[in-house]
Design an enzyme around this catalytic site. Structure first.
Site, PDB file in Angstrom:
ATOM      1  N   VAL A  14     -24.131  42.532-110.666  1.00 14.63           N
ATOM      2  CA  VAL A  14     -23.691  41.328-109.959  1.00 14.63           C
ATOM      3  C   VAL A  14     -22.431  41.595-109.117  1.00 14.63           C
ATOM      4  CG1 VAL A  14     -23.009  38.910-110.226  1.00 14.63           C
ATOM      5  CG2 VAL A  14     -24.711  39.890-111.776  1.00 14.63           C
ATOM      6  N   LYS A 105     -22.738  32.759-118.328  1.00 15.80           N
ATOM      7  CA  LYS A 105     -23.190  31.543-119.041  1.00 15.80           C
ATOM      8  C   LYS A 105     -22.816  31.559-120.509  1.00 15.80           C
ATOM      9  CE  LYS A 105     -26.249  34.775-118.499  1.00 15.80           C
ATOM     10  NZ  LYS A 105     -26.946  35.435-117.415  1.00 15.80           N
ATOM     11  N   VAL A 133     -26.364  29.793-114.113  1.00 18.85           N
ATOM     12  CA  VAL A 133     -27.653  29.208-114.494  1.00 18.85           C
ATOM     13  C   VAL A 133     -28.661  29.393-113.360  1.00 18.85           C
ATOM     14  CG1 VAL A 133     -28.862  27.129-115.272  1.00 18.85           C
ATOM     15  CG2 VAL A 133     -26.446  27.424-115.839  1.00 18.85           C
ATOM     16  N   GLY A 135     -29.670  32.090-111.823  1.00 18.44           N
ATOM     17  CA  GLY A 135     -29.421  33.143-110.817  1.00 18.44           C
ATOM     18  C   GLY A 135     -29.123  32.547-109.454  1.00 18.44           C
ATOM     19  N   ILE A 137     -30.745  30.177-107.824  1.00 16.39           N
ATOM     20  CA  ILE A 137     -31.148  28.778-107.595  1.00 16.39           C
ATOM     21  C   ILE A 137     -29.914  27.862-107.616  1.00 16.39           C
ATOM     22  CG2 ILE A 137     -32.443  26.839-108.523  1.00 16.39           C
ATOM     23  CD1 ILE A 137     -34.371  28.727-109.784  1.00 16.39           C
ATOM     24  N   LYS A 206     -27.774  28.496-120.990  1.00 16.89           N
ATOM     25  CA  LYS A 206     -27.986  27.846-119.687  1.00 16.89           C
ATOM     26  C   LYS A 206     -28.339  26.364-119.839  1.00 16.89           C
ATOM     27  CE  LYS A 206     -29.353  32.162-117.446  1.00 16.89           C
ATOM     28  NZ  LYS A 206     -30.461  33.109-117.219  1.00 16.89           N
TER      29      LYS A 206
END
Ligand code: NAP
Ligand code: HSE
Length: 421
Positions: A14, A105, A133, A135, A137, A206
């Site tokens: 990430v 998360k 939560v 990724g 979206i 999440k």
């Protein structure tokens, strides 16, 4: 031009994506009047070769204080994961008035109340957690900003990319579980300890976060009913198919009057349902709300760029001075643990006389009405997967049935159950 000086913790899947997007989109953000400089990157091993290009001016460090004590750094991005060192980083940064953006998360869900209180104490520190939560979206922003006037009644869906990747491969290719998990790890989807994905902990964190954002309730994670996918077998897929569906690891949080239910479990999903075709690491969230009825958000739920994109979006919002106010809802609702629904119960039995009668007796005793009895042709009489599905009942009644059937000598292990969507 407004300049935002970043300190990034973590240069893995990430963190590396955040660096790359910020470099690639630099001109676009500058056109919006925002110049983002990555002053420092903190990693465990400063000598490790990275799979991304760092800006020349960025200093690589391994000592947290080099970022935390740096007064020029006004925004900290936390991408190391875990709930110990990451907690120190996040809490210390906020206390120093720095804004924080995180994908963590596990941390947010474990310390929801403390974080909320701390942020109230340090109102200048922005806090973004869109990436935590779903990724890529935009579920947090959608709930907190776009549906701000629309009471949310239900959140459900697929929120773990790794398990969805594994389950879809098991369904479509009859793939081997361990090999597919390794593939998910190689693709950067899995948590550092993949048990967090497989056993449902990641999805549980999440849905706990979404319950706070959507309903305003803080739920103790350990109190949430959770079942992972490690017990799912290829026979379950064969039976699910007989029942006209597939299997997905779902999260559900539903408000009913002054109470709410919340759980994580594999579920039988009918082929006709919106969630059935969602494959790979894709996530999908269904939001049931008063005025919009049902809204579906679908997108990449894990992996470098989808997740990093959500982080960058939070960095930009904070830079523009936008407060998403994702923790602003507060409600006191009572948690109802007796989940209601139809259930699938799979037993592994040693074949013999009177088994169907005995299972039916256990169901009758627990007040559970049977909807169907399923048995594929027997291949090995010493180990037969045998399934019953029920009419609408409660979790506690199903647990009673499984307890009692599990005590029978013909039963090779405690029966496995999951809800039917
Ligand atoms: P990762 O690839 O394992 O990267 C972790 C990074 O943190 C590494 O660069 C590591 O340094 C650094 N790090 C770990 N412990 C450290 C320490 N004590 N001091 C300094 N640096 C340390 O993990 P990731 O997949 O990027 O996940 C990071 C976070 O994002 C987690 O909270 C995860 O839950 C969340 N997340 C991940 C995804 C995904 O798809 N991967 C999606 C959504 C959210 P070295 O490289 O030197 O070892
Ligand atoms: N391990 C997580 C998943 C990463 O598989 O969904 C995204 O949060």
């Amino acid at each position: 031009m407004k300049t935002i000086t970043l300190g990034i913790f973590g240069g893995g899947t990430v963190g590396g994506g955040v660096v790359e997007i910020l470099s690639q989109q630099k001109a676009v953000f500058e056109a919006q009047g925002i110049c983002i400089e990555i002053k420092k990157l903190c990693v465990r091993d400063t000598g490790k070769k990275r799979d991304f290009q760092l800006p020349e001016e960025t200093i690589v460090v391994s000592d947290f204080s080099k970022i935390l004590e740096d007064e020029e750094i006004d925004l900290v991005v936390e991408c190391i994961g875990g709930t110990t060192k990451a907690k120190d980083i996040v809490f210390e940064s906020i206390k120093k008035g720095k804004s924080v953006v995180t994908a963590n998360k596990a941390l947010i869900s474990a310390y929801l109340s403390e974080l909320e209180a701390l942020l109230a104490q340090y109102p200048k520190a922005g806090f973004g957690f869109e990436a935590s939560v779903g990724g890529g979206i935009p579920i947090i922003h959608t709930l907190a900003r776009d549906l701000v006037g629309d009471p949310i009644q239900k959140i459900s869906g697929i929120l773990n990319g790794t398990t969805n990747f594994i389950l879809s491969k098991m369904e479509k290719e009859g793939a081997d579980y361990a090999k597919t998990l390794k593939e998910a790890q190689d693709l950067g989807y899995a948590e550092s300890d993949p048990t967090a994905d497989i056993e449902g902990y990641d999805a549980r964190s999440k849905i706990a976060i979404l319950a706070k954002v959507a309903f305003g309730v803080v739920v103790e994670e350990s109190s949430i009913f959770m079942k992972g996918i490690s017990q799912i077998t290829k026979e379950d897929f064969a039976y699910a198919d007989l029942l006209g569906g597939t299997i997905k690891l779902l999260v559900v949080a539903e408000k009913k009057g002054n109470s709410f239910s919340i759980y994580v479990s594999p579920m039988i999903v009918p082929y006709s349902h919106n969630l059935a075709p969602i494959g790979g690491a894709t996530n999908a969230v269904l939001i049931g709300s008063k005025y919009l009825s049902e809204t579906v958000l679908v997108g990449q739920g894990a992996g470098r760029f989808p997740t990093a994109n959500a982080i960058v979006s939070d960095i930009l919002l904070i830079a523009h001075g936008v407060d998403v106010a994702a923790f602003s809802k507060k409600e006191s609702l009572v948690k109802d643990d007796n989940i209601e629904g139809k259930f699938y119960i799979r037993m592994r039995i040693k074949d013999g006389l009177g088994i169907v009668r005995r299972v039916a007796e256990c169901c009758e005793k627990a007040g559970v009405s049977i909807d169907s009895v399923q048995q594929l042709p027997i291949e090995n009489p010493n180990d037969v997967p045998f399934v019953v599905t029920t009419d609408k009942t409660t979790l506690s009644a199903i647990e009673k049935v499984c307890e009692e059937v599990g005590r029978e000598t013909f039963c090779l292990e405690k029966p496995f159950f999951m809800p039917i969507l």
